[in-house]
Structure formats: C-alpha cells, structure tokens
Motif scaffolding. Sequence first.
Motif, PDB file in Angstrom:
ATOM      1  N   MET A 147      -8.255  22.499  -2.308  1.00 18.23           N
ATOM      2  CA  MET A 147      -7.998  21.232  -2.964  1.00 18.23           C
ATOM      3  C   MET A 147      -6.553  20.798  -2.707  1.00 18.23           C
ATOM      4  N   THR A 148      -6.342  19.508  -2.772  1.00 15.24           N
ATOM      5  CA  THR A 148      -5.033  18.913  -2.524  1.00 15.24           C
ATOM      6  C   THR A 148      -4.516  18.306  -3.827  1.00 15.24           C
ATOM      7  N   PRO A 149      -3.303  18.666  -4.273  1.00 15.44           N
ATOM      8  CA  PRO A 149      -2.803  18.160  -5.549  1.00 15.44           C
ATOM      9  C   PRO A 149      -2.411  16.682  -5.505  1.00 15.44           C
ATOM     10  N   ALA A 150      -2.690  16.012  -6.600  1.00 13.67           N
ATOM     11  CA  ALA A 150      -2.296  14.615  -6.776  1.00 13.67           C
ATOM     12  C   ALA A 150      -1.904  14.433  -8.242  1.00 13.67           C
ATOM     13  N   LEU A 151      -1.085  13.437  -8.480  1.00  6.59           N
ATOM     14  CA  LEU A 151      -0.626  13.132  -9.817  1.00  6.59           C
ATOM     15  C   LEU A 151      -1.064  11.720 -10.161  1.00  6.59           C
ATOM     16  N   ALA A 152      -1.791  11.569 -11.267  1.00  3.62           N
ATOM     17  CA  ALA A 152      -2.274  10.258 -11.688  1.00  3.62           C
ATOM     18  C   ALA A 152      -1.089   9.405 -12.156  1.00  3.62           C
ATOM     19  N   GLU A 153      -1.089   8.143 -11.725  1.00  2.00           N
ATOM     20  CA  GLU A 153      -0.026   7.207 -12.093  1.00  2.00           C
ATOM     21  C   GLU A 153      -0.571   5.797 -12.004  1.00  2.00           C
ATOM     22  N   TRP A 154       0.010   4.865 -12.744  1.00  2.00           N
ATOM     23  CA  TRP A 154      -0.405   3.472 -12.684  1.00  2.00           C
ATOM     24  C   TRP A 154      -0.294   2.970 -11.245  1.00  2.00           C
ATOM     25  N   HIS A 155      -1.253   2.173 -10.820  1.00  2.00           N
ATOM     26  CA  HIS A 155      -1.239   1.635  -9.468  1.00  2.00           C
ATOM     27  C   HIS A 155       0.038   0.845  -9.188  1.00  2.00           C
ATOM     28  N   VAL A 156       0.475   0.012 -10.127  1.00  2.00           N
ATOM     29  CA  VAL A 156       1.678  -0.792  -9.914  1.00  2.00           C
ATOM     30  C   VAL A 156       2.899   0.113  -9.709  1.00  2.00           C
ATOM     31  N   VAL A 157       2.942   1.253 -10.372  1.00  2.00           N
ATOM     32  CA  VAL A 157       4.035   2.210 -10.201  1.00  2.00           C
ATOM     33  C   VAL A 157       3.921   2.897  -8.848  1.00  2.00           C
ATOM     34  N   VAL A 158       2.707   3.287  -8.468  1.00  2.00           N
ATOM     35  CA  VAL A 158       2.493   3.910  -7.161  1.00  2.00           C
ATOM     36  C   VAL A 158       3.009   2.980  -6.060  1.00  2.00           C
ATOM     37  N   GLU A 159       2.670   1.706  -6.154  1.00  2.00           N
ATOM     38  CA  GLU A 159       3.100   0.759  -5.123  1.00  2.00           C
ATOM     39  C   GLU A 159       4.620   0.586  -5.131  1.00  2.00           C
ATOM     40  N   ALA A 160       5.238   0.561  -6.305  1.00  6.32           N
ATOM     41  CA  ALA A 160       6.696   0.446  -6.380  1.00  6.32           C
ATOM     42  C   ALA A 160       7.368   1.676  -5.761  1.00  6.32           C
ATOM     43  N   ILE A 161       6.829   2.844  -6.006  1.00  4.26           N
ATOM     44  CA  ILE A 161       7.367   4.070  -5.416  1.00  4.26           C
ATOM     45  C   ILE A 161       7.142   4.064  -3.903  1.00  4.26           C
ATOM     46  N   ALA A 162       5.970   3.645  -3.468  1.00  2.14           N
ATOM     47  CA  ALA A 162       5.643   3.617  -2.038  1.00  2.14           C
ATOM     48  C   ALA A 162       6.581   2.690  -1.262  1.00  2.14           C
ATOM     49  N   ARG A 163       7.020   1.610  -1.905  1.00  4.47           N
ATOM     50  CA  ARG A 163       7.942   0.661  -1.256  1.00  4.47           C
ATOM     51  C   ARG A 163       9.399   1.055  -1.408  1.00  4.47           C
ATOM     52  N   GLY A 164       9.701   2.027  -2.257  1.00  4.07           N
ATOM     53  CA  GLY A 164      11.076   2.409  -2.513  1.00  4.07           C
ATOM     54  C   GLY A 164      11.738   1.580  -3.591  1.00  4.07           C
ATOM     55  N   ASP A 165      10.975   0.733  -4.287  1.00  6.01           N
ATOM     56  CA  ASP A 165      11.523  -0.063  -5.386  1.00  6.01           C
ATOM     57  C   ASP A 165      11.821   0.799  -6.612  1.00  6.01           C
ATOM     58  N   GLN A 166      11.116   1.897  -6.748  1.00  7.22           N
ATOM     59  CA  GLN A 166      11.320   2.822  -7.858  1.00  7.22           C
ATOM     60  C   GLN A 166      11.295   4.233  -7.276  1.00  7.22           C
ATOM     61  N   VAL A 167      12.243   5.067  -7.692  1.00  6.21           N
ATOM     62  CA  VAL A 167      12.302   6.447  -7.199  1.00  6.21           C
ATOM     63  C   VAL A 167      12.049   7.461  -8.311  1.00  6.21           C
ATOM     64  N   LEU A 168      11.714   6.953  -9.488  1.00  2.00           N
ATOM     65  CA  LEU A 168      11.486   7.821 -10.643  1.00  2.00           C
ATOM     66  C   LEU A 168      10.095   7.613 -11.203  1.00  2.00           C
ATOM     67  N   THR A 169       9.582   8.646 -11.833  1.00  2.56           N
ATOM     68  CA  THR A 169       8.422   8.495 -12.683  1.00  2.56           C
ATOM     69  C   THR A 169       8.659   9.324 -13.933  1.00  2.56           C
ATOM     70  N   LEU A 170       7.980   8.946 -14.998  1.00  2.00           N
ATOM     71  CA  LEU A 170       8.096   9.631 -16.282  1.00  2.00           C
ATOM     72  C   LEU A 170       6.799  10.372 -16.571  1.00  2.00           C
ATOM     73  N   ARG A 171       6.932  11.580 -17.092  1.00  2.00           N
ATOM     74  CA  ARG A 171       5.765  12.364 -17.467  1.00  2.00           C
ATOM     75  C   ARG A 171       5.932  12.795 -18.916  1.00  2.00           C
TER      76      ARG A 171
END
Length: 188
Positions: free
Chosen positions: A1-25
Amino acid sequence: MTPALAEWHVVVEAIARGDQVLTLRAGGPGDKAFAAAGSAFWLYPGWEQQQASEVKRVWHGELARSNRERPTDGTIPIRCHCTVEAAWELTDSAQLVALDGWLLWTSAYAGSELGWPAAPLTVLLLRAASLIEPFPVQPGQSSGGSGEVDLPQQPPTADLIPALTDTAFQMRSDAVHDALGAPAGVSA
C-alpha cells in the motif's frame, strides 16, 4: 500500500501550486505517522469538509473552482506528493497567529483545530511536487481513517514537477522557522 494523507481539495491544490507550504493536523493517531521530518506521502483530496466560512475571503474564488473540479464519476484525483521538511506541535494560539499569512484557513477555523483535546495541533512544513495529469483512484480502493489513507498502488513519480524552486521554498521555510523556531520533534 502507498500512504496518503486526507486533506481538503482546495488545500491540496494550494500546496501543489506552492501557494501554501503548511498543513495543520488536529491529530488522530494515524496523523502522527506523517509528522516526522522526511516522511513522504501523497495528498488525498476531499470535498466534504470544505466550507467557505472556514476559508479566508481571498481564497473563496479558489474554493469555488475546487468545488467545480470535483469529479462527477466519484474518482479521487491523486496528484500531489509531499515530503515533510519539519513539524511542530502547537499549544499556544500566538504560534498560530504567527502563521496566519501562510494559511488559507480563517484564524477562527485554525484556532478551533488548536483546541482539540485529543492531541496538540501539528504543523507540517511540506515540500511538494505534482503530476500534470492526476492519477485517478476509486474511493473504495483505498482504506484507512483519521486522515490516513492507503492507496492501492503507487502513482507514477517520474513526472513529478516541484511546486517551488529550491530558492522559493527556502524563503518560505525560513519565514516559517522564524515564526515558530526550531521544530520540537513530534513523536509518533
């Protein structure tokens, strides 16, 4: 299995573009496995928890775009791969205030995450890279809970494109370290 972390889509896209470099858990036990520097995982986007009232007004256009991009066939588009560069456990609201400019969530929402009794709020500094074309996963194919998801197979990594240049990422990383100090070593 391959690990993944659930996150809001809008946050995923912001991270993917480099607009956000943080996430909160906010911290289920499964989330702690992702909180060690060097951990690598995919982001598993979701739409169910996204609320306009919990996103800063400046991000409402991106949230609307995110909701329009939700696949009608039910597939989950996996495209963003992350490596944890550093992790901090926050217990003080002043630390969260120092990060406000780096997060798309409202301060009220982020503050509510800080108040979870189960565990301290963990901030992850993420180095991201993305696939141009998402890797579709059927929701029933993955398993896990509390933020952790196991993908049935590894998405292709040969074509990952970094979200930020090394210099741009270092500038953001330095600013986060200035705001939070040295990482306090999150234990699993």
